[in-house]
Design an enzyme around this catalytic site. Structure first.
Site, mmCIF file in Angstrom:
data_model
loop_
_atom_site.group_PDB
_atom_site.id
_atom_site.type_symbol
_atom_site.label_atom_id
_atom_site.label_comp_id
_atom_site.label_asym_id
_atom_site.label_seq_id
_atom_site.Cartn_x
_atom_site.Cartn_y
_atom_site.Cartn_z
ATOM 1 C CG ASP A 79 -1.984 1.021 1.197
ATOM 2 O OD1 ASP A 79 -2.228 1.589 0.120
ATOM 3 O OD2 ASP A 79 -2.604 1.262 2.251
ATOM 4 C CG HIS A 80 -0.600 4.861 0.069
ATOM 5 N ND1 HIS A 80 -0.962 5.846 -0.829
ATOM 6 C CD2 HIS A 80 -1.741 4.505 0.713
ATOM 7 C CE1 HIS A 80 -2.259 6.086 -0.719
ATOM 8 N NE2 HIS A 80 -2.747 5.278 0.208
ATOM 9 C CD GLU A 176 -5.553 1.164 -5.537
ATOM 10 O OE1 GLU A 176 -6.585 0.475 -5.567
ATOM 11 O OE2 GLU A 176 -5.079 1.633 -4.486
ATOM 12 C CE LYS A 218 -5.932 7.873 6.867
ATOM 13 N NZ LYS A 218 -5.688 6.808 5.885
ATOM 14 C CG HIS A 258 -7.132 4.997 -1.638
ATOM 15 N ND1 HIS A 258 -5.768 5.191 -1.752
ATOM 16 C CD2 HIS A 258 -7.411 3.909 -2.393
ATOM 17 C CE1 HIS A 258 -5.255 4.272 -2.549
ATOM 18 N NE2 HIS A 258 -6.231 3.495 -2.972
#
EC number: 5.1.2.7
Length: 426
Positions: A79-80, A176, A218, A258
């Site tokens: 991820d990222h 992605e 978040k 996201h």
């Protein structure tokens, strides 16, 4: 070519203890006839904070799959990541989120921009695409502006993608592209231009995460204009479908949302679009499971409740330090954070109610939830004391994790108001 399933759902597991509990939510949904691929995701930043390694995510997921006899596709998301951080993820991930947000807005070479504009005259004019709320009107100036803003980012994505391919082999992973961690949202016309640039880089992008209008804080619900989000999401789906045909991008290309955890007000909009268009979606969550661990420990009482309270009190005393890395994706009213004396008086169920995201519950406190969401490294500092409590309270913690993903996320996304699944997801 390894391809992403029509419906996929990213689950974070900060401490690699809840993979089986997470997976149970997907098996329960499959009993209703809809298959959603679980994608375990953890970023380099999270590994750094917790002190874990990428391999631990794969190992925990594989153990859960074996334990539950899960026989459907599943994935592990690096991820990222960027060129500087991707290496440890290469042996154990088959899904790579290419994060190029830092390159957005940096000036590209003028000759490259000129060449792109000359190559893509089809972008200029009025485009009437199936499914759009209104035709897209794009000028040459628009193409130049968007290319100037995003070209360096798409070239960086190409570099990362080619490096992954050199190690994993072409077609052996899912790519992605993440453009969501930036200041300004991308409009549907801008997204189309970006997709043309990604195609020019020969990235076999299967999901793309644009930044939508509104706040995606978040662990709490969406803040923004729901009607505007609905137009954007539906138009983006139409743009992706056009880009697949126009630029030869993978047919499975779909939107990725996201910071999608707990965006309850958006789920009906997304679900209705998927049902109407037949499109797929990837929705990514992360800290939700960590919060459910805290809720489970609170419900367990005793030492679990004591540690949950300690973590909150420490977080309350270190708000600035803990919130700084997440300043753009949290919105905490500090005046609404209960002090340590007030929290100390709460029993387990009452403390759990503060955190559990049920907006209709008057005891729910979104400020407490957001603060704890970004405070997982406090638990990491507790080390074995925290993880031992997760293990000794495995049943009650796992129940919270499964219930949260299944009841509040998967059902809302993929089952309509009449109790009918939106599709098989095959």
């Amino acid at each position: 070519m390894l391809t992403i399933e029509k419906y996929s759902f990213g689950v974070g597991d900060r401490f690699a203890h809840q993979a089986a509990a997470q997976l149970r939510s997907f098996t329960r949904l499959a009993e209703k006839g809809i298959h959603v691929a679980p994608v375990w995701n953890k970023s380099n930043r999270e590994h750094t904070f917790v002190g874990s390694e990428p391999q631990s995510v794969y190992d925990a997921a594989a153990a859960a799959v074996e334990k539950l006899g899960f026989d459907r596709p599943w994935h592990v998301d690096a991820d990222h990541i960027g060129l500087k951080t991707v290496e440890p993820f290469l042996p154990c991930s088959d899904f790579f989120t290419l994060d190029v947000a830092d390159s957005i807005g940096k000036p590209a070479d003028q000759a490259d921009i000129d060449a792109f504009v000359a190559k893509h005259s089809e972008l200029i004019g009025t485009l009437e695409l199936e499914g759009l709320s209104a035709p897209l009107t794009i000028t040459e100036e628009d193409v130049r502006r968007v290319a100037g803003q995003y070209m360096l980012a798409t070239k960086e994505a190409g570099e990362i993608d080619r490096h992954i391919a050199s190690v994993k082999g072409e077609g052996n992973y899912i790519a992605e592209v993440s453009m969501d961690e930036t200041d300004e949202p991308q409009t549907p016309p801008e997204l189309l231009i970006i997709l043309a640039m990604l195609a020019d880089e020969n990235i076999r992008v299967q999901t793309i995460a644009p930044k939508f209008t509104g706040r995606f804080n978040k662990g709490v619900d969406y803040v923004g204009d729901l009607a505007q989000f609905e137009r954007e999401f539906n138009d983006d789906v139409a743009v992706l479908a056009h880009a697949v045909k126009a630029y030869g991008l993978p047919e499975v290309l779909k939107l990725s949302v996201h910071s999608g955890s707990d965006k309850f007000s958006l789920y009906p909009i997304i679900r209705d679009c998927l049902k109407r268009t037949g499109a797929g979606v990837h929705l990514k969550t992360a800290g939700t499971t960590w919060l459910e661990e805290i809720i489970g420990l609170a419900e367990a009482g005793g030492d679990g409740l004591a540690l949950a309270k300690e973590i909150y009190v420490y977080a309350l005393e270190h708000v600035d330090e803990l919130c700084a890395p997440y300043a753009s994706v949290i919105d905490i009213d500090r005046s609404q954070l209960p002090d340590s004396a007030a929290v100390e008086k709460l029993d387990g169920p009452a403390f759990a109610e503060l955190i559990r995201h049920i907006p209709s519950n008057p005891n729910f406190n979104a400020n407490v939830r957001q603060l704890l969401h970004v405070s997982f490294k406090v638990a990491a500092k507790a080390g074995a004391r925290y993880t031992d409590l997760l293990e000794s309270n495995e049943e009650i913690v796992g129940q919270q994790v499964t219930q949260n993903i299944y009841d509040r996320h998967l059902l809302a996304l993929f089952i309509d108001e009449d109790g009918k699944a939106i599709g098989t997801g095959a």
